[in-house]
Design an enzyme around this catalytic site. Sequence first.
Site, mmCIF file in Angstrom:
data_model
loop_
_atom_site.group_PDB
_atom_site.id
_atom_site.type_symbol
_atom_site.label_atom_id
_atom_site.label_comp_id
_atom_site.label_asym_id
_atom_site.label_seq_id
_atom_site.Cartn_x
_atom_site.Cartn_y
_atom_site.Cartn_z
ATOM 1 N N ARG A 187 0.856 -1.179 0.000
ATOM 2 C CA ARG A 187 0.000 0.000 0.000
ATOM 3 C C ARG A 187 0.900 1.240 0.000
ATOM 4 N NH1 ARG A 187 -3.601 -2.477 -1.826
ATOM 5 N NH2 ARG A 187 -5.683 -2.829 -0.954
ATOM 6 N N GLU A 233 -3.785 7.477 -4.533
ATOM 7 C CA GLU A 233 -4.148 6.955 -5.854
ATOM 8 C C GLU A 233 -5.448 7.595 -6.352
ATOM 9 O OE1 GLU A 233 -4.191 2.666 -5.843
ATOM 10 O OE2 GLU A 233 -2.181 2.583 -4.979
ATOM 11 N N HIS A 286 -1.062 0.226 -10.005
ATOM 12 C CA HIS A 286 -1.731 -0.737 -9.115
ATOM 13 C C HIS A 286 -2.197 -1.984 -9.892
ATOM 14 C CE1 HIS A 286 -3.974 -0.951 -5.011
ATOM 15 N NE2 HIS A 286 -3.720 -2.168 -5.469
#
Length: 324
Positions: free
Chosen positions: A242, A271, A289
């Site tokens: 993360r 993000e 991602h």
Amino acid sequence: MTDRLKVILTRRWPAAVETRLAAVCDVRVNDDDHPFSSAELRQALETADVLGCTVTDRLDAAVLGAGCRVKLLANFGVGFNHIDMKAAQAADIQVSNTPGVLTDATADIAMTLLLMCARRAGEGERLLRAGAWSGWSPTSLLGTQVSGKTLGIVGMGRIGVATARRAAFGFNMKIRYHSRRRLEPVEEAVLGAEWHGDLVSLLASSDFVSLHCPSTAETQHLLDAKMLACLPQRAFLINTARGDIIDEAALAEALANGRLAGAGLDVYEREPVVHPGLLELDNVVLLPHQGSGSRETREAMGHCAVDNIEAFMTGQELPNRVST
Ligand code: DGY
């Protein structure tokens, strides 16, 4: 048909999974796959029985407040740091996730990033596509050898172990790790893994560091400026876990100043926004991602989420209930 469970999916799920779900529930999909706003999340929570949510949904205490009809958040993904678990509990909402099925895909992306940044693959591809490649030379685009180097793993859960296996058996890397849970002696022996109780000592003795811990209050900015300074100058930092585990601004500065050799990132603090300092740098590989992004894995994640929804429908224990 009114007694069918009403399920709202915040994003499009693989077609086969949506079809399976639609056979047993009343499903509303998000046709254009846009990320839901807080207002849309709130409306979905008030009108559905189950919300099929994912990492792009910010399910905080304000959104999960009083008046929710939803009784299950079936998360499409293993990480659940976007869900305020205390607020979900207070609203009597169960939460499920999709562990296990994305282990290999995510470990593959960690190795992809590790190899790409060590061997300057992004730079090479940009050069070639820009028409700037003048042919082979003994000294151009020299990278760092991966085989035989030391990989430090932070967080030795399923994905950490899968990454260690690839690195140890595929690239003859030496494995060191820092993790709350220490592996069994036999697991350590198979991987040749050395446990470091102290994160600083792990960082200081690694050529590559790969992050595989969850995002929690304890791991927020775990790799801040001070910790980044503990990495050797030759080191590369890989993050498929993360974004908020790293202080992105501090990382951009360390990379720009040559205090760190390079980084490979798949996840970001805000993000889909990426720190502008990182976008300018050649010594960082940036992926959007993609960790679990193979067709097989995304289908398996979807089926896992549907297994949880079906268990909820029939009043059974959820196979992947998340508890705090
Ligand atoms: C996960 O499963 O947590 C992936 O990061 C996608 O959300």
